[in-house]
Design a protein around this motif. Structure first.
Motif, PDB file in Angstrom:
ATOM      1  N   THR A  38       0.842  -1.191   0.000  1.00 29.87           N
ATOM      2  CA  THR A  38       0.000   0.000   0.000  1.00 29.87           C
ATOM      3  C   THR A  38       0.878   1.241   0.000  1.00 29.87           C
ATOM      4  O   THR A  38       1.610   1.487   0.936  1.00 29.87           O
ATOM      5  CB  THR A  38      -0.894   0.030   1.264  1.00 29.87           C
ATOM      6  N   ASP A  39       0.798   2.009  -1.085  1.00 30.26           N
ATOM      7  CA  ASP A  39       1.567   3.243  -1.107  1.00 30.26           C
ATOM      8  C   ASP A  39       0.659   4.466  -1.126  1.00 30.26           C
ATOM      9  O   ASP A  39       1.125   5.589  -1.086  1.00 30.26           O
ATOM     10  CB  ASP A  39       2.519   3.283  -2.314  1.00 30.26           C
ATOM     11  N   ASN A  40      -0.658   4.243  -1.161  1.00 29.70           N
ATOM     12  CA  ASN A  40      -1.564   5.386  -1.244  1.00 29.70           C
ATOM     13  C   ASN A  40      -1.947   5.954   0.113  1.00 29.70           C
ATOM     14  O   ASN A  40      -2.603   6.973   0.187  1.00 29.70           O
ATOM     15  CB  ASN A  40      -2.829   5.001  -2.022  1.00 29.70           C
ATOM     16  N   ASP A  41      -1.547   5.329   1.179  1.00 36.32           N
ATOM     17  CA  ASP A  41      -1.877   5.824   2.508  1.00 36.32           C
ATOM     18  C   ASP A  41      -0.606   6.334   3.191  1.00 36.32           C
ATOM     19  O   ASP A  41       0.192   5.556   3.700  1.00 36.32           O
ATOM     20  CB  ASP A  41      -2.526   4.714   3.340  1.00 36.32           C
ATOM     21  N   SER A  42      -0.403   7.643   3.183  1.00 36.96           N
ATOM     22  CA  SER A  42       0.803   8.212   3.789  1.00 36.96           C
ATOM     23  C   SER A  42       0.845   7.967   5.295  1.00 36.96           C
ATOM     24  O   SER A  42       1.901   8.009   5.896  1.00 36.96           O
ATOM     25  CB  SER A  42       0.892   9.705   3.494  1.00 36.96           C
ATOM     26  N   GLY A  43      -0.283   7.691   5.893  1.00 35.15           N
ATOM     27  CA  GLY A  43      -0.329   7.387   7.317  1.00 35.15           C
ATOM     28  C   GLY A  43       0.418   6.110   7.653  1.00 35.15           C
ATOM     29  O   GLY A  43       0.929   5.961   8.756  1.00 35.15           O
ATOM     30  N   TYR A  44       0.503   5.176   6.707  1.00 38.24           N
ATOM     31  CA  TYR A  44       1.247   3.942   6.933  1.00 38.24           C
ATOM     32  C   TYR A  44       2.726   4.233   7.140  1.00 38.24           C
ATOM     33  O   TYR A  44       3.347   3.680   8.032  1.00 38.24           O
ATOM     34  CB  TYR A  44       1.071   2.989   5.742  1.00 38.24           C
ATOM     35  N   ALA A  45       3.267   5.077   6.292  1.00 35.82           N
ATOM     36  CA  ALA A  45       4.694   5.408   6.421  1.00 35.82           C
ATOM     37  C   ALA A  45       4.944   6.099   7.760  1.00 35.82           C
ATOM     38  O   ALA A  45       5.892   5.751   8.477  1.00 35.82           O
ATOM     39  CB  ALA A  45       5.150   6.292   5.271  1.00 35.82           C
ATOM     40  N   PHE A  46       4.107   7.053   8.105  1.00 38.92           N
ATOM     41  CA  PHE A  46       4.272   7.752   9.384  1.00 38.92           C
ATOM     42  C   PHE A  46       4.193   6.771  10.541  1.00 38.92           C
ATOM     43  O   PHE A  46       5.023   6.791  11.447  1.00 38.92           O
ATOM     44  CB  PHE A  46       3.213   8.850   9.538  1.00 38.92           C
ATOM     45  N   ARG A  47       3.180   5.898  10.492  1.00 43.92           N
ATOM     46  CA  ARG A  47       3.008   4.919  11.568  1.00 43.92           C
ATOM     47  C   ARG A  47       4.202   3.963  11.640  1.00 43.92           C
ATOM     48  O   ARG A  47       4.650   3.580  12.723  1.00 43.92           O
ATOM     49  CB  ARG A  47       1.713   4.144  11.342  1.00 43.92           C
ATOM     50  N   GLY A  48       4.733   3.593  10.476  1.00 44.44           N
ATOM     51  CA  GLY A  48       5.897   2.713  10.438  1.00 44.44           C
ATOM     52  C   GLY A  48       7.099   3.343  11.120  1.00 44.44           C
ATOM     53  O   GLY A  48       7.753   2.720  11.953  1.00 44.44           O
ATOM     54  N   TYR A  49       7.390   4.583  10.771  1.00 39.47           N
ATOM     55  CA  TYR A  49       8.528   5.267  11.398  1.00 39.47           C
ATOM     56  C   TYR A  49       8.264   5.517  12.887  1.00 39.47           C
ATOM     57  O   TYR A  49       9.179   5.440  13.700  1.00 39.47           O
ATOM     58  CB  TYR A  49       8.843   6.574  10.674  1.00 39.47           C
ATOM     59  N   ALA A  50       7.020   5.781  13.232  1.00 37.84           N
ATOM     60  CA  ALA A  50       6.671   6.025  14.634  1.00 37.84           C
ATOM     61  C   ALA A  50       6.867   4.779  15.495  1.00 37.84           C
ATOM     62  O   ALA A  50       7.158   4.890  16.686  1.00 37.84           O
ATOM     63  CB  ALA A  50       5.239   6.519  14.750  1.00 37.84           C
ATOM     64  N   THR A  51       6.727   3.602  14.890  1.00 37.23           N
ATOM     65  CA  THR A  51       6.926   2.365  15.660  1.00 37.23           C
ATOM     66  C   THR A  51       8.383   1.927  15.676  1.00 37.23           C
ATOM     67  O   THR A  51       8.708   0.883  16.233  1.00 37.23           O
ATOM     68  CB  THR A  51       6.058   1.206  15.120  1.00 37.23           C
ATOM     69  N   GLY A  52       9.253   2.709  15.056  1.00 33.66           N
ATOM     70  CA  GLY A  52      10.677   2.416  15.148  1.00 33.66           C
ATOM     71  C   GLY A  52      11.315   1.875  13.894  1.00 33.66           C
ATOM     72  O   GLY A  52      12.441   1.374  13.937  1.00 33.66           O
ATOM     73  N   ALA A  53      10.628   1.961  12.770  1.00 37.40           N
ATOM     74  CA  ALA A  53      11.209   1.457  11.519  1.00 37.40           C
ATOM     75  C   ALA A  53      12.423   2.285  11.120  1.00 37.40           C
ATOM     76  O   ALA A  53      12.461   3.492  11.302  1.00 37.40           O
ATOM     77  CB  ALA A  53      10.174   1.502  10.397  1.00 37.40           C
ATOM     78  N   ALA A  54      13.425   1.598  10.565  1.00 40.64           N
ATOM     79  CA  ALA A  54      14.600   2.283  10.037  1.00 40.64           C
ATOM     80  C   ALA A  54      14.337   2.722   8.605  1.00 40.64           C
ATOM     81  O   ALA A  54      14.932   3.684   8.121  1.00 40.64           O
ATOM     82  CB  ALA A  54      15.810   1.364  10.082  1.00 40.64           C
ATOM     83  N   ASP A  55      13.432   2.009   7.922  1.00 49.10           N
ATOM     84  CA  ASP A  55      13.111   2.347   6.542  1.00 49.10           C
ATOM     85  C   ASP A  55      11.741   1.780   6.193  1.00 49.10           C
ATOM     86  O   ASP A  55      11.196   0.948   6.924  1.00 49.10           O
ATOM     87  CB  ASP A  55      14.179   1.797   5.589  1.00 49.10           C
TER      88      ASP A  55
END
Length: 194
Positions: free
Chosen positions: A93-110
């Protein structure tokens, strides 16, 4: 290089995805790195795997039944032994920018969207593998230095005890201890490149 050092330099990669095709694609892309690839088909399996062994990097699908990628990442980051392991989120899913934010917020490096560029993924994983190796090397150096400092402290304590209980005729024994301590200090300096 000893077998132990070779094994210690191996850096396992955890692949977490509920889809067999995605796991096979990740293995095809990362197989050329010649590092152990460990599969997990769910967040629960991933948690079991990280408790059994150490990983250099985790590739984690966002959308999975049961424990999704975000919840899995949160659990990984809560554990002392895994909180510093880099996580690369993979999602279709690339159409939901909230996913990327949530991913980084949970500690993702990339965070990468599928289909991903195999060269980009391999390059990113390679960077994390190299960081893992450097961290392991630093841990070994620090452990060696700690052993040397402990030995130095023990010898100093022995000299103090010896001096408190002896007369000046024991100077030769004290000189031997001091010489050994000087050798340890020189070895430590060589180890640090000083």
């Amino acid at each position: 290089m000893s077998a132990e050092a070779t094994t210690d330099n191996r850096a396992s990669i955890l692949l977490v995805d509920d889809m067999e095709d995605n796991l096979m694609a990740l293995e095809a892309v990362l197989g050329s790195l010649n590092e152990p690839l460990v599969r997990a088909r769910s967040g629960e399996e991933a948690m079991k795997a990280i408790l059994r062994q150490r990983f250099a990097v985790i590739l984690l699908d966002v959308r999975m039944p049961g424990m999704d990628g975000f919840e899995t990442a949160s659990n990984i980051k809560r554990l002392d032994q895994t909180k510093d392991v880099p996580i690369i989120f993979l999602t279709g899913t690339d159409n939901d920018s909230g996913y990327a934010f949530r991913g980084y917020a949970t500690g993702a490096a990339d965070y990468l969207t599928k289909p991903f560029d195999p060269w980009v993924l391999r390059a990113k994983v390679t960077v994390f593998l190299e960081l893992h190796r450097k961290n392991r090397q630093l841990e070994r150096i620090l452990a060696r230095e700690q052993r040397q400092f402990d030995e130095l402290a023990a010898r100093l304590s022995a000299i103090e005890t010896h001096m408190a209980a002896s007369s000046l005729k024991d100077v030769l024994e004290l000189r031997r201890h001091v010489t050994h301590m000087e050798e340890l200090v020189q070895e430590m300096r060589r180890g640090r490149g000083v």
